[in-house]
Design a protein around this motif. Structure first.
Motif, PDB file in Angstrom:
ATOM      1  N   LYS A  84       0.796  -0.907  -0.397  1.00  0.00           N
ATOM      2  CA  LYS A  84      -0.235   0.414  -0.296  1.00  0.00           C
ATOM      3  C   LYS A  84       0.759   1.011   0.094  1.00  0.00           C
ATOM      4  O   LYS A  84       1.615   1.601   0.768  1.00  0.00           O
ATOM      5  N   LEU A  85       0.361   2.579  -0.901  1.00  0.00           N
ATOM      6  CA  LEU A  85       1.294   3.842  -0.481  1.00  0.00           C
ATOM      7  C   LEU A  85      -0.293   4.894  -0.316  1.00  0.00           C
ATOM      8  O   LEU A  85      -1.182   4.503  -1.016  1.00  0.00           O
ATOM      9  N   LYS A  86       0.125   5.710   0.262  1.00  0.00           N
ATOM     10  CA  LYS A  86      -1.167   6.672   1.065  1.00  0.00           C
ATOM     11  C   LYS A  86      -0.049   7.670   0.829  1.00  0.00           C
ATOM     12  O   LYS A  86       1.040   7.596   1.091  1.00  0.00           O
ATOM     13  N   LYS A  87      -0.468   8.887   0.002  1.00  0.00           N
ATOM     14  CA  LYS A  87       0.107  10.190   0.137  1.00  0.00           C
ATOM     15  C   LYS A  87      -0.967  10.435   1.489  1.00  0.00           C
ATOM     16  O   LYS A  87      -1.626  10.982   1.746  1.00  0.00           O
ATOM     17  N   ILE A  88       0.308  11.281   2.105  1.00  0.00           N
ATOM     18  CA  ILE A  88       0.076  12.225   4.010  1.00  0.00           C
ATOM     19  C   ILE A  88       1.024  13.286   3.213  1.00  0.00           C
ATOM     20  O   ILE A  88       2.012  13.699   3.251  1.00  0.00           O
ATOM     21  N   ASN A  89      -0.474  14.731   3.607  1.00  0.00           N
ATOM     22  CA  ASN A  89       0.625  15.575   4.049  1.00  0.00           C
ATOM     23  C   ASN A  89       1.645  16.064   2.351  1.00  0.00           C
ATOM     24  O   ASN A  89       1.033  15.630   0.754  1.00  0.00           O
ATOM     25  N   GLU A  90       2.898  16.268   3.049  1.00  0.00           N
ATOM     26  CA  GLU A  90       3.631  15.835   1.688  1.00  0.00           C
ATOM     27  C   GLU A  90       4.543  14.949   1.896  1.00  0.00           C
ATOM     28  O   GLU A  90       5.867  15.249   1.217  1.00  0.00           O
ATOM     29  N   SER A  91       4.697  14.314   2.705  1.00  0.00           N
ATOM     30  CA  SER A  91       5.026  12.686   2.868  1.00  0.00           C
ATOM     31  C   SER A  91       4.100  11.593   1.756  1.00  0.00           C
ATOM     32  O   SER A  91       3.427  11.751   1.399  1.00  0.00           O
ATOM     33  N   TYR A  92       4.627  10.395   2.334  1.00  0.00           N
ATOM     34  CA  TYR A  92       3.808   9.019   1.573  1.00  0.00           C
ATOM     35  C   TYR A  92       4.286   7.968   2.512  1.00  0.00           C
ATOM     36  O   TYR A  92       5.687   7.814   3.461  1.00  0.00           O
ATOM     37  N   SER A  93       2.826   7.597   2.923  1.00  0.00           N
ATOM     38  CA  SER A  93       3.230   6.410   3.620  1.00  0.00           C
ATOM     39  C   SER A  93       3.634   4.646   3.163  1.00  0.00           C
ATOM     40  O   SER A  93       2.613   4.472   2.042  1.00  0.00           O
ATOM     41  N   VAL A  94       4.475   3.976   2.919  1.00  0.00           N
ATOM     42  CA  VAL A  94       4.958   3.140   2.978  1.00  0.00           C
ATOM     43  C   VAL A  94       4.659   1.886   3.537  1.00  0.00           C
ATOM     44  O   VAL A  94       5.568   1.206   4.171  1.00  0.00           O
ATOM     45  N   LEU A  95       3.762   0.715   2.939  1.00  0.00           N
ATOM     46  CA  LEU A  95       3.379  -0.634   3.688  1.00  0.00           C
ATOM     47  C   LEU A  95       4.360  -1.545   2.894  1.00  0.00           C
ATOM     48  O   LEU A  95       3.375  -2.059   1.893  1.00  0.00           O
ATOM     49  N   LEU A  96       4.715  -2.127   3.722  1.00  0.00           N
ATOM     50  CA  LEU A  96       5.540  -3.307   3.084  1.00  0.00           C
ATOM     51  C   LEU A  96       5.032  -4.697   3.914  1.00  0.00           C
ATOM     52  O   LEU A  96       4.703  -3.891   4.713  1.00  0.00           O
ATOM     53  N   GLU A  97       4.816  -5.947   3.356  1.00  0.00           N
ATOM     54  CA  GLU A  97       5.114  -6.978   3.911  1.00  0.00           C
ATOM     55  C   GLU A  97       5.934  -7.822   3.581  1.00  0.00           C
ATOM     56  O   GLU A  97       6.517  -8.073   1.867  1.00  0.00           O
ATOM     57  N   GLY A  98       6.536  -8.689   4.786  1.00  0.00           N
ATOM     58  CA  GLY A  98       8.349  -9.655   3.821  1.00  0.00           C
ATOM     59  C   GLY A  98       8.159 -10.632   4.891  1.00  0.00           C
ATOM     60  O   GLY A  98       7.348 -10.917   5.846  1.00  0.00           O
ATOM     61  N   TYR A  99       9.321 -11.013   4.466  1.00  0.00           N
ATOM     62  CA  TYR A  99      10.243 -12.339   5.243  1.00  0.00           C
ATOM     63  C   TYR A  99      11.032 -11.846   4.999  1.00  0.00           C
ATOM     64  O   TYR A  99      11.868 -11.232   4.687  1.00  0.00           O
ATOM     65  N   ILE A 100      11.699 -11.635   6.882  1.00  0.00           N
ATOM     66  CA  ILE A 100      13.801 -11.869   7.460  1.00  0.00           C
ATOM     67  C   ILE A 100      13.832 -12.724   6.483  1.00  0.00           C
ATOM     68  O   ILE A 100      13.364 -13.610   6.578  1.00  0.00           O
ATOM     69  N   ASN A 101      15.351 -12.083   6.344  1.00  0.00           N
ATOM     70  CA  ASN A 101      16.355 -13.301   5.249  1.00  0.00           C
ATOM     71  C   ASN A 101      17.279 -13.371   6.040  1.00  0.00           C
ATOM     72  O   ASN A 101      17.897 -12.800   6.178  1.00  0.00           O
ATOM     73  N   ARG A 102      17.218 -14.938   7.310  1.00  0.00           N
ATOM     74  CA  ARG A 102      17.982 -14.978   8.118  1.00  0.00           C
ATOM     75  C   ARG A 102      19.690 -15.523   7.078  1.00  0.00           C
ATOM     76  O   ARG A 102      19.813 -16.003   7.835  1.00  0.00           O
ATOM     77  N   SER A 103      19.526 -16.347   6.454  1.00  0.00           N
ATOM     78  CA  SER A 103      20.511 -16.584   5.965  1.00  0.00           C
ATOM     79  C   SER A 103      22.062 -16.045   5.909  1.00  0.00           C
ATOM     80  O   SER A 103      22.881 -17.334   6.198  1.00  0.00           O
ATOM     81  N   ARG A 104      21.664 -15.177   6.204  1.00  0.00           N
ATOM     82  CA  ARG A 104      23.371 -14.785   6.130  1.00  0.00           C
ATOM     83  C   ARG A 104      22.922 -12.935   6.952  1.00  0.00           C
ATOM     84  O   ARG A 104      23.334 -12.342   6.551  1.00  0.00           O
ATOM     85  N   ASN A 105      22.874 -12.671   8.640  1.00  0.00           N
ATOM     86  CA  ASN A 105      22.403 -12.060   9.038  1.00  0.00           C
ATOM     87  C   ASN A 105      23.464 -11.619  10.271  1.00  0.00           C
ATOM     88  O   ASN A 105      23.503 -10.456  11.018  1.00  0.00           O
ATOM     89  N   ASP A 106      24.927 -12.498  10.052  1.00  0.00           N
ATOM     90  CA  ASP A 106      25.956 -11.453  11.111  1.00  0.00           C
ATOM     91  C   ASP A 106      26.746 -10.862  10.731  1.00  0.00           C
ATOM     92  O   ASP A 106      27.652 -10.450   9.691  1.00  0.00           O
ATOM     93  N   TYR A 107      27.129  -8.845  11.111  1.00  0.00           N
ATOM     94  CA  TYR A 107      27.582  -8.760  10.401  1.00  0.00           C
ATOM     95  C   TYR A 107      29.085  -8.363  10.422  1.00  0.00           C
ATOM     96  O   TYR A 107      29.734  -8.099   9.976  1.00  0.00           O
ATOM     97  N   ALA A 108      28.982  -9.197  11.894  1.00  0.00           N
ATOM     98  CA  ALA A 108      31.094  -9.192  12.275  1.00  0.00           C
ATOM     99  C   ALA A 108      31.367 -10.326  10.912  1.00  0.00           C
ATOM    100  O   ALA A 108      32.527  -9.900  10.182  1.00  0.00           O
ATOM    101  N   GLU A 109      30.770 -10.961  11.012  1.00  0.00           N
ATOM    102  CA  GLU A 109      31.014 -12.684  10.022  1.00  0.00           C
ATOM    103  C   GLU A 109      31.298 -11.442   8.220  1.00  0.00           C
ATOM    104  O   GLU A 109      32.302 -11.449   7.519  1.00  0.00           O
ATOM    105  N   LEU A 110      30.123 -10.476   8.113  1.00  0.00           N
ATOM    106  CA  LEU A 110      30.140  -9.377   6.511  1.00  0.00           C
ATOM    107  C   LEU A 110      31.448  -8.633   6.629  1.00  0.00           C
ATOM    108  O   LEU A 110      32.201  -8.828   5.165  1.00  0.00           O
ATOM    109  N   LEU A 111      31.942  -8.461   7.590  1.00  0.00           N
ATOM    110  CA  LEU A 111      31.793  -7.336   7.583  1.00  0.00           C
ATOM    111  C   LEU A 111      34.199  -8.170   7.391  1.00  0.00           C
ATOM    112  O   LEU A 111      34.875  -7.410   6.880  1.00  0.00           O
TER     113      LEU A 111
END
Length: 146
Positions: A84-111
């Motif tokens: 969903k997208l909705k204009k509110i005054n000078e901004s937009y509300s953006v609604l997303l639906e999703g799934y967390i992707n835990r396949s690689r979420n270790d910041y120390a390893e990525l760094l």
């Protein structure tokens, strides 16, 4: 029971490129349902709405990463669709639906991988790692395919 968290930052990942989307405000809800879906609502300026409009029209899944609750938290990677997208005054509300992707979420390893890929070794690697664990440079938090 759903859990709601404050959204601190929002980024869209396209390949190796990370696009910051400055937030006016935002929240994320763990629906804690059988499908493990999350709702993400962001309030963005009009200049950032084009990518969301395009994803909404085409049904394209976005690869995003968000920081939740505190700036020092590691980014959480998601696959999400704009519902969903909705204009509110000078901004937009953006609604997303999703799934967390835990396949690689270790910041120390990525760094560490990032620093090694840059050819940094030895004492310089240790110093760069310590510094970057504090400053948290932007890195894609998830393995994903577009």
């Amino acid at each position: 029971m759903m859990k709601t968290f404050k959204l601190i930052s929002f980024q869209i990942i396209e390949g190796e490129t990370i696009h910051d989307v400055p937030l006016k405000d935002g929240l994320i809800i763990n629906r804690e349902d059988a499908d493990k879906r999350w709702l993400i609502e962001t309030f963005v300026k009009q200049e950032y709405i084009t990518v969301f409009e395009e994803a909404f029209k085409t049904g394209k899944e976005l690869f995003i990463q968000v920081v939740i609750t505190r700036p020092e938290n590691d980014p959480a990677p998601f696959r999400a669709k704009v519902v969903k997208l909705k204009k509110i005054n000078e901004s937009y509300s953006v609604l997303l639906e999703g799934y967390i992707n835990r396949s690689r979420n270790d910041y120390a390893e990525l760094l560490l991988t990032h620093l090694l890929d840059k050819g940094i070794t030895g004492e310089q690697l240790l110093e760069a790692f310590k510094t970057n664990m504090v400053t948290k440079p932007k890195l894609p938090a998830a393995n994903h395919k577009e």
